[in-house]
Design an enzyme around this catalytic site. Structure first.
Site, PDB file in Angstrom:
ATOM      1  N   MET A  33      -0.483 -17.169  34.685  1.00  0.00           N
ATOM      2  CA  MET A  33      -0.453 -18.452  33.982  1.00  0.00           C
ATOM      3  C   MET A  33       0.552 -18.361  32.826  1.00  0.00           C
ATOM      4  SD  MET A  33      -4.206 -20.093  34.271  1.00  0.00           S
ATOM      5  CE  MET A  33      -4.973 -19.272  32.905  1.00  0.00           C
ATOM      6  N   GLY A  34       1.450 -17.382  32.886  1.00  0.00           N
ATOM      7  CA  GLY A  34       2.479 -17.259  31.854  1.00  0.00           C
ATOM      8  C   GLY A  34       1.955 -16.648  30.570  1.00  0.00           C
ATOM      9  N   LEU A  36       3.347 -14.164  29.016  1.00  0.00           N
ATOM     10  CA  LEU A  36       3.283 -12.827  29.614  1.00  0.00           C
ATOM     11  C   LEU A  36       3.223 -11.718  28.572  1.00  0.00           C
ATOM     12  CD1 LEU A  36       5.949 -13.401  32.422  1.00  0.00           C
ATOM     13  CD2 LEU A  36       3.458 -13.653  32.571  1.00  0.00           C
ATOM     14  N   GLY A  39       0.416  -6.302  30.120  1.00  0.00           N
ATOM     15  CA  GLY A  39      -0.498  -6.230  31.272  1.00  0.00           C
ATOM     16  C   GLY A  39       0.128  -6.912  32.486  1.00  0.00           C
ATOM     17  N   HIS A  40       0.728  -8.084  32.260  1.00  0.00           N
ATOM     18  CA  HIS A  40       1.412  -8.767  33.372  1.00  0.00           C
ATOM     19  C   HIS A  40       2.587  -7.916  33.872  1.00  0.00           C
ATOM     20  CE1 HIS A  40      -0.199 -12.449  31.198  1.00  0.00           C
ATOM     21  NE2 HIS A  40      -0.659 -12.619  32.413  1.00  0.00           N
ATOM     22  N   GLN A  64      -8.877 -24.793  37.085  1.00  0.00           N
ATOM     23  CA  GLN A  64      -9.789 -23.702  36.722  1.00  0.00           C
ATOM     24  C   GLN A  64     -10.270 -23.788  35.275  1.00  0.00           C
ATOM     25  OE1 GLN A  64      -6.586 -20.725  37.632  1.00  0.00           O
ATOM     26  NE2 GLN A  64      -7.471 -19.608  35.922  1.00  0.00           N
ATOM     27  N   GLU A 153      -7.232  -5.771  36.888  1.00  0.00           N
ATOM     28  CA  GLU A 153      -8.668  -5.439  36.940  1.00  0.00           C
ATOM     29  C   GLU A 153      -9.417  -6.004  35.742  1.00  0.00           C
ATOM     30  OE1 GLU A 153      -9.139  -1.225  37.433  1.00  0.00           O
ATOM     31  OE2 GLU A 153      -8.569  -1.307  39.551  1.00  0.00           O
ATOM     32  N   SER A 190      -4.675  -9.644  26.604  1.00  0.00           N
ATOM     33  CA  SER A 190      -4.983 -10.956  27.175  1.00  0.00           C
ATOM     34  C   SER A 190      -4.171 -11.995  26.411  1.00  0.00           C
ATOM     35  CB  SER A 190      -6.480 -11.249  26.999  1.00  0.00           C
ATOM     36  OG  SER A 190      -6.713 -12.637  27.168  1.00  0.00           O
TER      37      SER A 190
HETATM   38  O1  PAF Z   1      -5.488 -14.566  36.167  1.00  0.00           O
HETATM   39  C1  PAF Z   1      -4.798 -15.605  36.042  1.00  0.00           C
HETATM   40  O2  PAF Z   1      -3.830 -15.637  35.275  1.00  0.00           O
HETATM   41  C2  PAF Z   1      -5.161 -16.838  36.859  1.00  0.00           C
HETATM   42  O3  PAF Z   1      -6.529 -16.979  37.011  1.00  0.00           O
HETATM   43  C3  PAF Z   1      -4.446 -16.880  38.217  1.00  0.00           C
HETATM   44  C4  PAF Z   1      -4.874 -15.745  39.119  1.00  0.00           C
HETATM   45  C5  PAF Z   1      -2.939 -16.842  38.024  1.00  0.00           C
HETATM   46  C6  PAF Z   1      -4.802 -18.192  38.934  1.00  0.00           C
HETATM   47  O4  PAF Z   1      -4.423 -19.300  38.182  1.00  0.00           O
END
Ligand code: PAF
Length: 284
Positions: A33-34, A36, A39-40, A64, A153, A190
């Protein structure tokens, strides 16, 4: 491929990936979801190591987020993210708008549901959250046709959900979990850590410490997990956390912990504006 190319349309990313596919290239997808962080970038590195073409998606998925949650406030930093992805050797960025992903409107969008896994733990406090996650991820799998897909994870329940959906809906994609990246003091990275004030940030590592204490107790032979959990909840509450759940669960199903099998210790707690989650494994 070498330079990062950004596509906003499904047609655009499909034809770029299709062109790579006909050359026999292996595609790795990192859905995000950007906003970043490192972790990403660990997910990107894992994808880079095992695929010819790395695709990252950035989409803050409204499906979501529940009413009153932080969809509008969720941090967005596309230009910075593009810079990081280019530096990390990502080939393709898919950054669609809401209309591209949900052309019939969110309220008319078909959703996938897996109640046994999505109505527990985070799903209890965030009804509908995982239906939105599963739906967008399966859409991304259909659009990007990845051979491999990478998830952190830290979102362990999400990882199990996506693995199960990929299996049950017969996707050929292999779903990989990547270990949680932590700050030096143990706090899981996060995008929502940005919501913490300095004072809350100083307290936040207690979350990971609590998980470690429970794991040590179990490894030392404790059988009454409830006692360990109660002690952990008291410590978190004393530090100002509003604990949503703290649980010892079966690692494979997130159901009740049995006498055998690996365990996962799971926590979600709010401090100030931030809802933080974390988990660690205990092997048996
Ligand atoms: O973990 C996230 O960033 C989101 O839940 C995902 C997997 C990109 C789905 O929108």
């Amino acid at each position: 491929m070498s330079e990062l190319t950004t596509h906003n349309s499904i047609q655009g990313i499909r034809s770029a990936i299709g062109a790579a596919r006909v050359k026999g290239k292996r595609i790795g997808l990192v859905p995000t979801m950007g906003s970043l962080h490192d972790g990403h970038l660990d997910l990107v590195r894992a994808a880079r190591a095992n695929n010819d073409v790395v695709v990252v998606s950035i989409f803050v998925n409204p499906l979501q987020f529940g009413p009153g949650e932080d969809f509008d406030a969720y941090p967005r930093s596309l230009a910075e993210d593009q810079q990081k992805l280019g530096d990390a050797g990502v080939d393709l960025l898919f950054a669609p708008g809401v209309e591209a992903m949900y052309p019939d409107g969110q309220e008319h969008q078909a959703e996938v549901r897996l109640p046994s896994l999505t109505q527990i733990l985070c799903g209890e406090g965030r009804p509908g959250h995982f239906d939105g996650v599963g739906t967008v991820v399966l859409k991304l799998f259909n659009i990007c046709t990845p051979d491999n897909a990478y998830f952190g994870e830290k979102d362990y329940q999400q990882l199990l959900l996506i693995r199960t959906l990929a299996h049950q809906f017969d996707f050929p994609t292999r779903v990989h979990g990547v270990p949680t990246r932590r700050a030096d003091d143990g706090l899981a990275l996060s995008s929502r850590n940005q919501y913490l004030t300095d004072e809350q940030r100083a307290k936040a590592p207690l979350l990971q410490q609590t998980l470690q204490d429970i794991a040590h107790g179990i490894n030392a032979g404790a059988k009454q997990y409830d006692r360990l959990v109660q002690t952990g909840k008291l410590a978190l509450r004393a530090a100002g956390f509003d604990v949503e759940y703290l649980e010892v669960r079966d690692a494979a199903t997130l159901g009740e912990a049995g006498a055998t099998g690996d365990l996962r210790i799971m926590v979600a707690a709010n401090i100030g504006r931030a809802r933080l989650i974390d988990n660690i494994g205990v092997e048996r």
